[in-house]
Motif scaffolding. Structure first.
Motif: not given
Length: 190
Positions: A24-53
């Motif tokens: 499910k995490s990979e599906i979510i990440c692939r959805r984000i990767e297709e967003l124009s806001v992701f494609k246009e961004a150069q500096t992106i803050m994500a997070y490192l998962p904890f407790r099944n995030e």
């Protein structure tokens, strides 16, 4: 009410097995990767998962492979603040505050919140208005107002973390979008 929702959702999320979380995490990440806001961004803050995030590892690998800057939060418990730090590779991390992965001390490269173009935000629960229920520490609610005006805040969650309604507190920061394995929810602008 918030304590009850937090407890119920965390129990549901922790009951997910590792394969389900990964898929499910990979599906979510692939959805984000297709967003124009992701494609246009150069500096992106994500997070490192904890407790099944939702695990953003796939998204981080895409950020690096596309020559973008990956940024992760570092918790500063003394000031209850988040410090954004560039992250060059996963090998540069080690368990930090509460056992959450963060850059090792010699790989810590802080940058200004204003330099971030897009933020991927974790949480316990979200509603379709973009309200977020976090873990109760207020770290993100103090950090997000420091971003430059107009920076997109995208929450990532499993569908089971979507609730009918959350009552925002005075300092709660609304999300612009919530992405799950089933949907992309555009949140109304307040």
């Amino acid at each position: 009410m918030k304590k009850r929702i937090r407890k119920e959702i965390l129990q549901l999320r922790l009951a997910m097995d590792k394969n389900e979380v990964a898929l499910k995490s990979e599906i979510i990440c692939r959805r984000i990767e297709e967003l124009s806001v992701f494609k246009e961004a150069q500096t992106i803050m994500a997070y490192l998962p904890f407790r099944n995030e939702v695990d953003c590892s796939y998204l981080l690998s895409q950020i690096w492979s596309q020559g973008k800057n990956a940024v992760v939060p570092v918790c500063e418990p003394q000031t209850t603040s988040l410090i954004p730090s560039l992250l060059k590779q996963m090998e540069d991390t080690a368990p930090g505050t509460w056992g959450i992965l963060e850059p090792k001390p010699d790989c810590f490269h802080p940058l200004k919140a204003q330099d971030i173009d897009l933020v991927i935000v974790p949480g316990v629960a979200f509603d379709l208005q973009g309200n977020r229920l976090g873990y109760g520490g207020g770290y993100y609610d103090r950090f997000l107002p420091r971003l430059a005006s107009g920076v997109a805040k995208i929450a990532v969650a499993f569908q089971l973390q979507i609730v009918k309604s959350l009552t925002p507190g005075e300092f709660d920061q609304p999300m612009d979008m919530v992405v799950t394995e089933e949907n992309i929810y555009q949140c109304p602008k307040s």
